[in-house]
Motif scaffolding. Sequence first.
Motif, short mmCIF file in Angstrom:
data_model
loop_
_atom_site.label_atom_id
_atom_site.label_comp_id
_atom_site.label_asym_id
_atom_site.label_seq_id
_atom_site.Cartn_x
_atom_site.Cartn_y
_atom_site.Cartn_z
N THR A 105 19.20 71.00 39.79
CA THR A 105 20.63 71.29 39.80
C THR A 105 21.21 71.15 41.19
OG1 THR A 105 20.20 72.91 38.06
CG2 THR A 105 22.38 72.94 39.06
N LEU B 193 24.47 68.88 42.12
CA LEU B 193 25.66 69.42 42.75
C LEU B 193 25.93 68.76 44.10
CD1 LEU B 193 25.40 73.25 42.01
CD2 LEU B 193 26.78 71.56 40.84
N VAL C 139 35.57 74.25 39.27
CA VAL C 139 34.79 74.71 38.12
C VAL C 139 35.71 75.37 37.10
CG1 VAL C 139 32.81 76.07 37.36
CG2 VAL C 139 32.86 75.16 39.70
N ASP D 15 27.32 80.38 30.96
CA ASP D 15 27.17 79.04 31.51
C ASP D 15 28.10 78.80 32.69
OD1 ASP D 15 25.28 78.28 29.47
OD2 ASP D 15 26.96 78.03 28.10
N SER D 16 29.38 79.02 32.49
CA SER D 16 30.34 78.71 33.55
C SER D 16 30.25 79.70 34.70
CB SER D 16 31.76 78.68 32.99
OG SER D 16 32.14 79.92 32.44
N LEU E 23 27.22 78.57 36.73
CA LEU E 23 27.52 77.35 37.48
C LEU E 23 28.43 77.65 38.67
CD1 LEU E 23 27.43 74.28 37.84
CD2 LEU E 23 29.39 74.13 36.27
N GLY F 122 30.50 74.14 32.52
CA GLY F 122 29.20 74.76 32.34
C GLY F 122 28.45 74.27 31.12
N ASN G 296 25.85 72.89 28.75
CA ASN G 296 24.42 72.70 28.97
C ASN G 296 23.83 71.77 27.92
OD1 ASN G 296 22.93 74.32 26.75
ND2 ASN G 296 24.42 75.80 27.51
N PHE H 177 24.84 70.88 34.49
CA PHE H 177 23.64 71.35 33.79
C PHE H 177 23.08 70.25 32.88
CE2 PHE H 177 25.34 75.92 34.18
CZ PHE H 177 24.59 76.15 35.32
N VAL I 263 19.77 77.99 31.95
CA VAL I 263 20.95 78.59 32.59
C VAL I 263 20.72 80.09 32.78
CG1 VAL I 263 23.40 79.14 32.31
CG2 VAL I 263 22.55 76.87 31.68
#
Length: 250
Positions: A3, A7, A15, A22-23, A26, A109, A111, A134, A144
């Motif tokens: 990851t 990124l 974001v 998830d979000s 992230l 986010g 996945n 992701f 995650v």
Amino acid sequence: MKTIGVLGGIGPMAVAVSGGVDSLTLATFAHRRQSGVEMFHAVSPAVPGEATARVRALAQSEGWQLTVADAGEFSDIDYLSNPVNRCFFCKTHLYATLAPRTRAQIVSGTNLDDLGEYRPGLDAAKNYRVRHPFVEAGINKAGVRAIARHLGLRDVSELPSAPCLSSRIETGIAIDPAMLGLVHAAEKWVTIKVAPRTVRCRVRAKGVVIELDEDHLARLDGESRGALQVDIGKLFRDGGFDYPVALEPY
């Protein structure tokens, strides 16, 4: 960790933070590894207040640059009519709201597990060239949650999956903000009374259905089930919707 490499190759990021595991994961991961990351959270009747409070609290503790905005999907008849691709219209409004507010790459986010489901919102994301770190790193939901724990986000890592409240309304039944409020209230009431691992309040053509994980549903005797049905039925009637109530496994 792959990851980090993904990124690092994206550059400045914005974001989309819904308030789910998830979000939030992230956003935290990106912010701690890159300066200038922007966070955006959309509010609407379909977003539980707890999700917004969670985003604001983490933004404050982590020092995020957070923008909270109304994406305006509730002014869109295509969204309110609740077609099978309702999420396309929701995400289109979301990304159309974000895009003019940032020059950074918008990321979500999403996945790897999400790709196995029908997600029309991903088509909207494609239209706005949204990236999904992701997915690009080959990380699923379990991954995650592991990252969240590694970041020290224990409470976030244990958050149950929580799609927006509009997802509780059967396709073809119009989205009504008042109904969404009742759906959320019903889920909170059942959580207080039963403390299940999972609860969903669905509004279907045949009435309201309360879904519980099988273990907790099996523990309810006839009297407890009847009491829940009466309570939820009254909640909806008081809110202007007279529906029969049933209990089913999640």
